[in-house]
Design an enzyme around this catalytic site. Structure first.
Site, PDB file in Angstrom:
ATOM      1  N   LYS A  98       0.848  -0.964   0.078  1.00 26.61           N
ATOM      2  CA  LYS A  98       0.006   0.078   0.030  1.00 26.61           C
ATOM      3  C   LYS A  98       0.792   1.363   0.058  1.00 26.61           C
ATOM      4  O   LYS A  98       0.557   2.093  -0.794  1.00 26.61           O
ATOM      5  CB  LYS A  98      -0.894   0.082   1.395  1.00 26.61           C
ATOM      6  N   ARG A 140      11.312  -2.344  10.876  1.00 26.49           N
ATOM      7  CA  ARG A 140      10.238  -1.291  11.745  1.00 26.49           C
ATOM      8  C   ARG A 140       9.855  -2.134  12.926  1.00 26.49           C
ATOM      9  O   ARG A 140       9.912  -3.463  13.044  1.00 26.49           O
ATOM     10  CB  ARG A 140       8.994  -1.382  10.843  1.00 26.49           C
ATOM     11  N   ARG A 174      -0.644  -8.473  13.616  1.00 28.72           N
ATOM     12  CA  ARG A 174      -1.179  -7.278  12.784  1.00 28.72           C
ATOM     13  C   ARG A 174      -2.138  -8.153  11.629  1.00 28.72           C
ATOM     14  O   ARG A 174      -2.913  -7.760  11.361  1.00 28.72           O
ATOM     15  CB  ARG A 174       0.033  -6.575  12.018  1.00 28.72           C
TER      16      ARG A 174
HETATM   17  P1  AMP Z   1       1.018   0.990   8.736  1.00 27.18           P
HETATM   18  O1  AMP Z   1       2.173   1.799   8.416  1.00 27.18           O
HETATM   19  O2  AMP Z   1      -0.203   1.688   7.988  1.00 27.18           O
HETATM   20  O3  AMP Z   1       1.330  -0.253   8.799  1.00 27.18           O
HETATM   21  O4  AMP Z   1       0.564   1.504  10.536  1.00 27.18           O
HETATM   22  C1  AMP Z   1       1.313   1.232  11.528  1.00 27.18           C
HETATM   23  C2  AMP Z   1       0.545   0.969  12.767  1.00 27.18           C
HETATM   24  O5  AMP Z   1      -0.152   2.162  12.897  1.00 27.18           O
HETATM   25  C3  AMP Z   1      -0.661   0.061  12.746  1.00 27.18           C
HETATM   26  O6  AMP Z   1      -0.137  -1.439  13.023  1.00 27.18           O
HETATM   27  C4  AMP Z   1      -1.575   0.588  13.532  1.00 27.18           C
HETATM   28  O7  AMP Z   1      -1.172   0.367  15.256  1.00 27.18           O
HETATM   29  C5  AMP Z   1      -1.327   2.131  13.845  1.00 27.18           C
HETATM   30  N1  AMP Z   1      -2.467   2.734  12.464  1.00 27.18           N
HETATM   31  C6  AMP Z   1      -2.050   3.186  11.273  1.00 27.18           C
HETATM   32  N2  AMP Z   1      -3.107   3.568  10.848  1.00 27.18           N
HETATM   33  C7  AMP Z   1      -4.351   3.231  11.642  1.00 27.18           C
HETATM   34  C8  AMP Z   1      -5.568   3.180  11.388  1.00 27.18           C
HETATM   35  N3  AMP Z   1      -6.273   3.797  10.395  1.00 27.18           N
HETATM   36  N4  AMP Z   1      -6.460   2.862  12.420  1.00 27.18           N
HETATM   37  C9  AMP Z   1      -5.779   2.332  13.619  1.00 27.18           C
HETATM   38  N5  AMP Z   1      -4.393   2.216  13.687  1.00 27.18           N
HETATM   39  C10 AMP Z   1      -3.700   2.488  12.784  1.00 27.18           C
END
Ligand code: AMP
Length: 208
Positions: free
Chosen positions: A9, A148, A159
């Site tokens: 994404k 990360r 996750r």
């Molecule tokens: P990502 O970089 O999109 O994988 O997001 C990393 C982490 O940030 C996720 O595993 C959640 O803990 C938090 N996070 C990011 N976007 C959201 C969202 N829209 N709703 C809830 N938690 C989020």
């Protein structure tokens, strides 16, 4: 841009945003930046993120709303990692009610491919830049590439569980809309990008 962790994404949202001259808005990037900066938001979100869970809808909706209200998002944006729950999608629908169309692209990738990709994913330890495969240092600031903190085996499994439970229902929420498209994410980055471009063009009639 919808899809499980590791679907691509972030990479695809960035390419799509560049092609359309609009900002890529990633709630994950905003939250990681808050963690790095040690703000109140970052302190509240860090433990939840490190456990692979979702930050609460109230907090994330406020973060996304503030970002979307900025001038640079007035003529469009690509969302990466938001919405992640049906409640967040409902909030988004209310804000953009009058501004059409919301193109929803779901990137579909088999689970074993996701696990492999997440194990090799790296970001910049200095600035948080999302590294592309095969690169030795950050292309933005030259900093070292690190895993990360939520890409370790245990957290990845959590996750993916959270994705199936809370985020996959969004496909059901959106899939009957005429602006919904699904693309095969188990291809080269360029091939996925081409499919996404075609999907977006098929909704917008080729408009940028
Ligand atoms: P990502 O970089 O999109 O994988 O997001 C990393 C982490 O940030 C996720 O595993 C959640 O803990 C938090 N996070 C990011 N976007 C959201 C969202 N829209 N709703 C809830 N938690 C989020």
């Amino acid at each position: 841009m919808l899809g499980p962790p590791g679907a691509g994404k972030g990479t695809q949202a960035e390419r799509c945003a560049r092609a359309h001259h609009v900002p890529k808005i990633s709630t994950g990037d905003i939250l990681r930046e808050a963690v790095r900066a040690g703000t109140e938001l970052g302190r509240a979100a860090q433990a939840v993120m490190d456990a692979g869970r979702l930050v609460s809808d109230d907090v994330v909706v406020a973060v996304a709303r503030e970002r979307l209200s900025r001038e640079d998002a007035a003529h469009g944006f690509v969302l990466d990692g938001f919405p992640r729950t049906v409640a967040q999608a409902e909030a988004l629908d209310k804000w953009i009610d009058a501004k059409a169309p919301l193109v929803v692209v779901d990137i579909d990738v088999p689970e074993d491919t996701l696990v492999q990709r997440l194990a090799s994913r790296r970001i910049c330890g200095n600035c948080g830049w999302n590294a592309v495969p095969g690169i030795a240092a950050c292309a933005r600031c030259g900093g070292p590439l690190v895993e990360r903190s939520d890409d370790g085996d245990e957290v990845v499994r959590e996750r993916l569980r959270v994705y199936w439970r809370s985020t996959q229902p969004l496909v059901e929420y959106y899939h009957r809309r005429p602006t919904f498209r699904s693309v095969d994410g188990d291809q080269t980055t360029d091939a996925v990008a081409a499919d996404i471009a075609a999907a977006v063009a098929s909704v917008t009639g080729g408009r940028a």
